[in-house]
Write a protein that holds these residues in place. Sequence first.
Motif, PDB file in Angstrom:
ATOM      1  N   ASP A  53       0.833  -1.210   0.000  1.00 35.96           N
ATOM      2  CA  ASP A  53       0.000   0.000   0.000  1.00 35.96           C
ATOM      3  C   ASP A  53       0.867   1.260   0.000  1.00 35.96           C
ATOM      4  OD1 ASP A  53      -2.256  -1.570   0.030  1.00 35.96           O
ATOM      5  OD2 ASP A  53      -2.674  -1.304   2.174  1.00 35.96           O
ATOM      6  N   ALA A  54       1.962   1.232   0.747  1.00 32.44           N
ATOM      7  CA  ALA A  54       2.814   2.413   0.869  1.00 32.44           C
ATOM      8  C   ALA A  54       3.520   2.751  -0.438  1.00 32.44           C
ATOM      9  CB  ALA A  54       3.845   2.201   1.976  1.00 32.44           C
ATOM     10  N   THR A  55       3.702   1.759  -1.290  1.00 36.14           N
ATOM     11  CA  THR A  55       4.433   1.982  -2.541  1.00 36.14           C
ATOM     12  C   THR A  55       3.524   1.943  -3.773  1.00 36.14           C
ATOM     13  OG1 THR A  55       4.981  -0.395  -2.575  1.00 36.14           O
ATOM     14  CG2 THR A  55       6.620   1.112  -1.647  1.00 36.14           C
ATOM     15  N   GLY A  56       2.224   1.832  -3.552  1.00 39.63           N
ATOM     16  CA  GLY A  56       1.286   1.816  -4.666  1.00 39.63           C
ATOM     17  C   GLY A  56       1.306   0.549  -5.474  1.00 39.63           C
ATOM     18  N   MET A  57       1.764  -0.550  -4.867  1.00 40.64           N
ATOM     19  CA  MET A  57       1.855  -1.829  -5.554  1.00 40.64           C
ATOM     20  C   MET A  57       0.716  -2.747  -5.128  1.00 40.64           C
ATOM     21  SD  MET A  57       4.791  -1.635  -7.352  1.00 40.64           S
ATOM     22  CE  MET A  57       5.627  -3.200  -7.544  1.00 40.64           C
ATOM     23  N   THR A  58       0.459  -3.780  -5.930  1.00 40.82           N
ATOM     24  CA  THR A  58      -0.506  -4.809  -5.578  1.00 40.82           C
ATOM     25  C   THR A  58       0.120  -6.181  -5.819  1.00 40.82           C
ATOM     26  OG1 THR A  58      -1.491  -4.908  -7.800  1.00 40.82           O
ATOM     27  CG2 THR A  58      -2.470  -3.359  -6.209  1.00 40.82           C
ATOM     28  N   ALA A  59      -0.481  -7.201  -5.207  1.00 37.86           N
ATOM     29  CA  ALA A  59      -0.029  -8.578  -5.401  1.00 37.86           C
ATOM     30  C   ALA A  59      -1.251  -9.440  -5.706  1.00 37.86           C
ATOM     31  CB  ALA A  59       0.714  -9.094  -4.173  1.00 37.86           C
ATOM     32  N   PRO A  60      -1.733  -9.398  -6.943  1.00 41.37           N
ATOM     33  CA  PRO A  60      -2.934 -10.163  -7.278  1.00 41.37           C
ATOM     34  C   PRO A  60      -2.721 -11.670  -7.267  1.00 41.37           C
ATOM     35  CG  PRO A  60      -2.007  -9.160  -9.243  1.00 41.37           C
ATOM     36  CD  PRO A  60      -1.261  -8.590  -8.087  1.00 41.37           C
ATOM     37  N   THR A  61      -1.473 -12.105  -7.406  1.00 44.49           N
ATOM     38  CA  THR A  61      -1.165 -13.533  -7.364  1.00 44.49           C
ATOM     39  C   THR A  61      -0.047 -13.773  -6.356  1.00 44.49           C
ATOM     40  OG1 THR A  61       0.489 -13.414  -9.143  1.00 44.49           O
ATOM     41  CG2 THR A  61      -1.802 -13.857  -9.783  1.00 44.49           C
ATOM     42  N   GLY A  62       0.037 -15.005  -5.892  1.00 49.61           N
ATOM     43  CA  GLY A  62       1.095 -15.362  -4.955  1.00 49.61           C
ATOM     44  C   GLY A  62       1.322 -16.857  -4.967  1.00 49.61           C
ATOM     45  N   HIS A  63       2.535 -17.266  -4.621  1.00 43.86           N
ATOM     46  CA  HIS A  63       2.892 -18.685  -4.571  1.00 43.86           C
ATOM     47  C   HIS A  63       2.848 -19.190  -3.143  1.00 43.86           C
ATOM     48  CE1 HIS A  63       5.244 -19.262  -8.616  1.00 43.86           C
ATOM     49  NE2 HIS A  63       4.010 -18.832  -8.781  1.00 43.86           N
TER      50      HIS A  63
END
Length: 274
Positions: A53-63
């Motif tokens: 959230d702090a860097t404007g990123m998302t993680a829609p997938t994960g292993h």
Amino acid sequence: MTTPAASVQLYTLATQFTDDMHGSLEKLAAIGLREVEAFRFVDEPQKIREALDATGMTAPTGHAPLLSDTLWTPDGSTPTPAPEVVFEAAATIGMSTVIDPFVDPERWRTEDGVADIAERLNKAAELATTFGLSVGYHNHAMEFVADFDGQSPYERFVSLTEDRVALELDLYWAMVGGQDVPALVSRLGDRLLAIHVKDGVSPGLNPWAPGAEDFSSASLDQRRPGEGDVPLVESLQAATNIAHAVIEYDHAPGDVFEDIAASYAFLRDGGFVR
């Protein structure tokens, strides 16, 4: 054909991300990336979510492992949490799809073993819906060693899993497995949610084939896009509906952030990502 978003598997920079989540994500954002694919996220999902959230990123997938008691990697095995724990952590981070990254090679050698893998992932898909998630599978090369009447274990697995089980095809490992990679991408069609984009020189013998020597990530000759044997352009062109083009190196050839930037430039300049 849809144009996917560019992403990067955090296994590529596991050490850097562990040491400095926020700083690593800032460097990825500066390259132009807005998505990552999470790795080893179960123990601290809230911390990861805050850094995203702090860097404007998302993680829609994960292993995360969904089908094994332990997760094997070329560099060692780690115990696995219950699927409910995995899904709760994934939901906290804001994921859409949890992807199992590795199943014991021995389980891919028999038809019963492959049927069991597919059945377990179908059941995991049902459980995932209660968390608002879907599940998928990411291949290596052990899925292409055996032969079931002309069908690889991987394609048998695909035929036995429900359509809601997503597929993430690692192009490098499919090549190592002796596959015609663009043709495989085409056959998988809209089942493909994501593609792992990496290049390298084939080791010649599938590392999981009978008689192959033990290996580690450091032994892999992986290279920047266009410098190896993987037909990346043809494979990406064959994809019909992928949502994520995920940059990954099992063994980065140089400075990891420079290597990621080179991969992103390949995808961006080729018009393969939005």
